[in-house]
Design a protein around this motif. Structure first.
Motif, PDB file in Angstrom:
ATOM      1  N   PHE A 156       0.895  -1.266   0.206  1.00 40.34           N
ATOM      2  CA  PHE A 156       0.197  -0.460   0.040  1.00 40.34           C
ATOM      3  C   PHE A 156       0.781   1.462  -0.500  1.00 40.34           C
ATOM      4  N   PHE A 157       1.945   1.272   0.360  1.00 41.94           N
ATOM      5  CA  PHE A 157       2.819   2.312   0.506  1.00 41.94           C
ATOM      6  C   PHE A 157       3.722   2.158  -0.082  1.00 41.94           C
ATOM      7  N   LYS A 158       4.090   1.223  -0.511  1.00 38.80           N
ATOM      8  CA  LYS A 158       5.654   1.162  -1.611  1.00 38.80           C
ATOM      9  C   LYS A 158       5.626   1.331  -2.137  1.00 38.80           C
ATOM     10  N   TYR A 159       4.447   2.372  -3.268  1.00 33.84           N
ATOM     11  CA  TYR A 159       4.974   2.909  -4.555  1.00 33.84           C
ATOM     12  C   TYR A 159       4.126   4.641  -4.231  1.00 33.84           C
ATOM     13  N   LYS A 160       4.148   4.707  -2.822  1.00 34.01           N
ATOM     14  CA  LYS A 160       3.078   5.744  -2.777  1.00 34.01           C
ATOM     15  C   LYS A 160       3.619   6.755  -3.393  1.00 34.01           C
ATOM     16  N   ASN A 161       4.539   7.282  -3.058  1.00 32.67           N
ATOM     17  CA  ASN A 161       4.980   8.989  -4.329  1.00 32.67           C
ATOM     18  C   ASN A 161       5.117   8.776  -5.865  1.00 32.67           C
ATOM     19  N   VAL A 162       5.018   7.908  -6.412  1.00 32.88           N
ATOM     20  CA  VAL A 162       4.881   7.462  -7.706  1.00 32.88           C
ATOM     21  C   VAL A 162       3.189   7.171  -7.792  1.00 32.88           C
ATOM     22  N   LEU A 163       2.268   6.653  -7.289  1.00 38.77           N
ATOM     23  CA  LEU A 163       1.131   6.845  -7.822  1.00 38.77           C
ATOM     24  C   LEU A 163       0.703   8.496  -7.358  1.00 38.77           C
ATOM     25  N   PHE A 164       1.229   8.804  -6.184  1.00 40.39           N
ATOM     26  CA  PHE A 164       0.831  10.550  -6.023  1.00 40.39           C
ATOM     27  C   PHE A 164       0.765  11.605  -7.135  1.00 40.39           C
ATOM     28  N   ILE A 165       1.870  10.913  -7.412  1.00 39.17           N
ATOM     29  CA  ILE A 165       2.703  12.084  -8.863  1.00 39.17           C
ATOM     30  C   ILE A 165       1.660  11.444 -10.813  1.00 39.17           C
ATOM     31  N   ILE A 166       1.833  10.765 -10.829  1.00 39.21           N
ATOM     32  CA  ILE A 166       0.915  10.255 -11.738  1.00 39.21           C
ATOM     33  C   ILE A 166      -1.247  10.467 -11.334  1.00 39.21           C
ATOM     34  N   SER A 167      -1.417  10.529 -10.023  1.00 41.01           N
ATOM     35  CA  SER A 167      -2.734  10.428  -9.719  1.00 41.01           C
ATOM     36  C   SER A 167      -2.817  12.066  -9.877  1.00 41.01           C
ATOM     37  N   CYS A 168      -1.897  13.017  -9.777  1.00 36.05           N
ATOM     38  CA  CYS A 168      -2.720  14.541 -10.438  1.00 36.05           C
ATOM     39  C   CYS A 168      -2.122  14.496 -11.063  1.00 36.05           C
ATOM     40  N   ILE A 169      -1.127  14.343 -12.042  1.00 37.90           N
ATOM     41  CA  ILE A 169      -1.369  14.739 -13.459  1.00 37.90           C
ATOM     42  C   ILE A 169      -2.338  13.971 -13.953  1.00 37.90           C
ATOM     43  N   LEU A 170      -3.063  12.878 -13.303  1.00 41.13           N
ATOM     44  CA  LEU A 170      -3.947  12.768 -14.619  1.00 41.13           C
ATOM     45  C   LEU A 170      -5.190  13.578 -14.126  1.00 41.13           C
ATOM     46  N   LEU A 171      -5.115  13.092 -12.815  1.00 45.65           N
ATOM     47  CA  LEU A 171      -6.530  14.217 -12.211  1.00 45.65           C
ATOM     48  C   LEU A 171      -6.504  16.091 -12.793  1.00 45.65           C
TER      49      LEU A 171
END
Length: 383
Positions: free
Chosen positions: A236-251
């Motif tokens: 759940f926390f392993k890729y938190k930074n990557v997921l955050f960046i991807i989600s911000c870009i897509l949002l």
């Protein structure tokens, strides 16, 4: 500030941002004159232009948060004891109802008193007493913000029943039962849309977004996110930074797309079958997934050095803010208080936000906190 301890700061930030966006968007006309501020007015104008879409997304964020947190409660219960109807009633439903219903009925009463009895702008609909006003028909004009509360209350009631069913079917394999029950509700929502959402539907907001039977999708995505957190915490926390960046870009990308369709060219939605299906079937789940991708990052935030107390308090009174803000805004317009200058906009906008915060805080202290105390003393949390 004892009652602000042991809170999850990152989720408080998300809830605060969501409620502030809703409160701002619903009163955005108070800030229209600010577009005439030299230089800054350009950015104000763009923000006002997308505020409607941001308020749509803010509600999706609320749904994901609700699905995540109530699922966390259910999973914590299931980690300690079998889920029976008795346990469900005492440790989940009645605690939920004491959290949400007293405040809802209190603000409903105020709305009835002011807008149905005194001003006589609306006629009261008894369906509001049982959250039936938008089960399968468009939500009435009275007490508009109640549409999302109906969605959540019905999800709180139905999802545990589906969960119990799957637990029994899968011979008490809680891990699989929880996941399959959430997926089953998601599939049911898609099927209901396929059956009842016809090509003639011309208003996504009124005919789909605010209809209870179509709106458990974002809550289910929050539930699945909670399941991942509970059973696969390391991943759940392993890729938190990557997921955050991807989600911000897509949002950012989707905010632009939804703005172009909702605010700038709604005829494209009405007349283009592909666009219509994309919005009808994709807006809510896509938004929910993108928000869920942010959760590992925000959940891990422990201290932002400044603003901790602000976000904790805003999050704590957010339910009262949601219930009260439109009540205050409608009173502004009933009195014909509409700003025409930058100075008036700043004054009225400040009064509006201060009134929302002060009255919400008072309401929390007098109503919410009273019943939360009753809940915690009479129906304590998991032992």
């Amino acid at each position: 500030m004892k009652d602000l301890s042991n809170r999850i700061l990152g989720l408080d930030i998300l809830r605060s941002l969501a409620i502030l966006m809703v409160v701002f968007a619903h009163a955005s006309t108070l800030f229209n004159p600010l577009i005439y501020i030299p230089f800054l007015g350009i950015f104000v104008g763009k923000f006002l232009a997308i505020s409607g879409v941001l308020s749509f997304l803010a509600i999706e964020l609320f749904f994901v948060l609700s699905g995540f947190l109530i699922s966390k409660i259910l999973l914590d219960i299931l980690s300690k004891e079998k889920l029976s109807f008795d346990i469900l009633f005492r440790k989940f439903w009645i605690r939920r109802w004491l959290r949400t219903l007293p405040n809802y009925y209190w603000i409903l009463f105020l709305n009835i008193l002011i807008f149905c009895v005194i001003i006589k702008k609306y006629t009261f609909d008894r369906r509001y007493l049982f959250f039936l006003q938008n089960i399968y028909t468009p939500h009435p004009s009275f007490f508009r913000e109640a549409w999302s509360l109906a969605v959540e209350e019905w999800y709180y009631l139905i999802s545990p029943l589906v969960l119990i069913t799957f637990i029994n079917l899968l011979k008490h394999n809680v891990k699989s039962a929880f996941l399959f029950s959430s997926i089953a509700i998601l599939v049911a929502i898609v099927v209901l849309k396929l059956i009842f959402v016809q090509n003639t539907t011309t208003d996504f907001d009124e005919d789909i977004r605010k209809i209870v039977i179509f709106r458990f999708d974002s809550l289910c995505i929050g539930a699945i996110t909670s399941w991942l957190y509970h059973y696969y915490k390391a991943y759940f926390f392993k890729y938190k930074n990557v997921l955050f960046i991807i989600s911000c870009i897509l949002l950012l990308f989707f905010i632009n797309i939804f703005y172009l369709i909702f605010e700038n060219n709604y005829e494209l939605y009405r007349n283009n079958m592909y666009i219509k299906n994309f919005i009808n079937y994709g807006f809510s789940p896509i938004s929910a997934v993108l928000f869920a991708m942010c959760f590992p990052y925000f959940y891990s935030i422990k201290n932002i050095k400044i603003g901790n107390i602000f976000f904790a308090i805003t999050s704590k009174i957010s339910y009262s803010m949601y219930l009260i803000h439109l009540f205050i805004y409608y009173l502004f317009f009933h009195q014909k208080i509409v700003p025409n200058t930058i100075t008036q906009s700043l004054i009225f906008g400040t009064i509006y936000f201060v009134a929302v915060y002060v009255l919400s805080y008072i309401n929390y202290q007098l109503i919410e906190k009273l019943f939360l105390g009753i809940r915690d003393s009479k129906f304590p949390n998991i032992s």
